[in-house]
Design a protein around this motif. Structure first.
Motif: not given
Length: 329
Positions: A305-323
């Motif tokens: 299920l695609p992440f919302h871009p705002g959610a993906a941004k937070w996860f990526r900034e905190n070290g979680f590599a959402v593809p």
């Protein structure tokens, strides 16, 4: 105007140690002033979990969050996709059916305007019966009357399939809210209540405080049989001590839960929403023990299920590599 629904929500939050709902002003004037969240029927975990994270988001963003009682994940998906509510909670098995337009309830429609926000917790399928019934296992439910929650919820969708996979044919399968069906078990109108929600399920805990009960999961052989038929379910355990009655861990099958939102929600708002919930786990656990799994490292429980871009941004900034393939505007 303060409605009865708001008063109920405020009272519930106060009982959980959370501040009462108050009028809010968005921190960003471009954000919506108010949003609606689809939860589920009383007696299930969503009814507690939803207002808990909604209040955290409201405090962090100033956006008023109100709550709509629904039949559960299926209806939440329909409502979010239509933008009749902007926020909701789903199990990933049902979300997979929605995304691909599979499952009778989708009527072949693909629900492609929903986006993943954050991981919630695993939903374990398990049952409860009065001890005097003698029921201790799903295999004993042939010819028995069982409740499985709201028709549009995860247990209402999956439990008939689970019983079919086991070759079990109840005399009746009844649908309704957890609080209603648990009352029917207590009154002897149902032989068992089969449900799936974050453990401990409030309705199960309520019944075991007033009656002698048996809470039961699955045998290893049953789990193997079911997973062959329903591969999106995964094996797990409910630890001893989650409920008062079981004397050992329960073997269960589960499906993960995620919060979802409509794809049109502002990116910076969703970023703050996810940040607020993912950094306040202790408050969430105060509301329900199921929230102990509401941690960012569980983002990868979602594989489609695609992440919302705002959610993906937070996860990526905190070290979680959402593809990139798992992010969609």
């Amino acid at each position: 105007m303060i409605t009865r629904r708001h008063l109920i929500a405020a009272t519930s939050l106060a009982g959980l140690g959370l501040p009462a709902v108050t009028s809010a002003q968005p921190r960003n004037p471009a954000w919506p002033r108010a949003l609606n969240m689809g939860t589920a029927a009383p007696g299930g975990t969503y009814a507690i979990y939803g207002p808990a994270w909604g209040q955290i988001v409201q405090e962090a963003t100033g956006v008023n969050i109100s709550y709509r009682t629904t039949q559960g994940p299926n209806q939440n998906i329909i409502l979010v996709n239509r933008k009749e509510v902007e926020l909701g909670m789903v199990t990933m098995g049902v979300a997979l059916q929605a995304w691909n337009g599979q499952g009778e309830w989708t009527q072949g429609n693909r629900f492609r305007d929903i986006r993943a926000l954050f991981p919630m917790y695993d939903t374990p399928f398990h049952g409860i019966a009065l001890r005097r019934s003698g029921i201790t296992d799903h295999s004993q439910l042939n010819g028995k009357s069982v409740g499985v929650g709201p028709r549009g919820g995860t247990p209402g969708t999956y439990y008939p399939l689970i019983l079919r996979a086991l070759g079990v044919t109840p005399s009746a399968i009844r649908y309704g809210s957890a609080s209603d069906l648990i009352g029917q078990v207590s009154d002897g109108l149902l032989d068992a209540f089969l449900f799936a929600a974050g453990a401990p399920i409030p309705a199960f805990s309520e019944l075991e405080t007033t009656n002698q009960v048996t809470i039961f999961g699955f045998t290893p052989a049953q789990m193997e049989t079911i997973v062959k038929e329903i591969p999106e379910l995964s094996k797990g355990k409910i630890p001893k001590g989650t409920y008062r009655t079981p004397t050992e861990d329960l073997n269960i099958l589960g499906v993960y839960n995620f919060a979802i939102g409509h794809r049109s929600l502002p990116e910076d708002f969703v970023y703050e929403l996810v940040k607020a919930v993912m950094t306040q786990n202790a408050r969430m656990v105060q509301a329900t023990a199921a929230a102990k799994e509401t941690r960012p490292e569980n983002w990868n429980k979602n594989t489609f299920l695609p992440f919302h871009p705002g959610a993906a941004k937070w996860f990526r900034e905190n070290g979680f590599a959402v593809p990139d393939a798992l992010v969609m505007a």
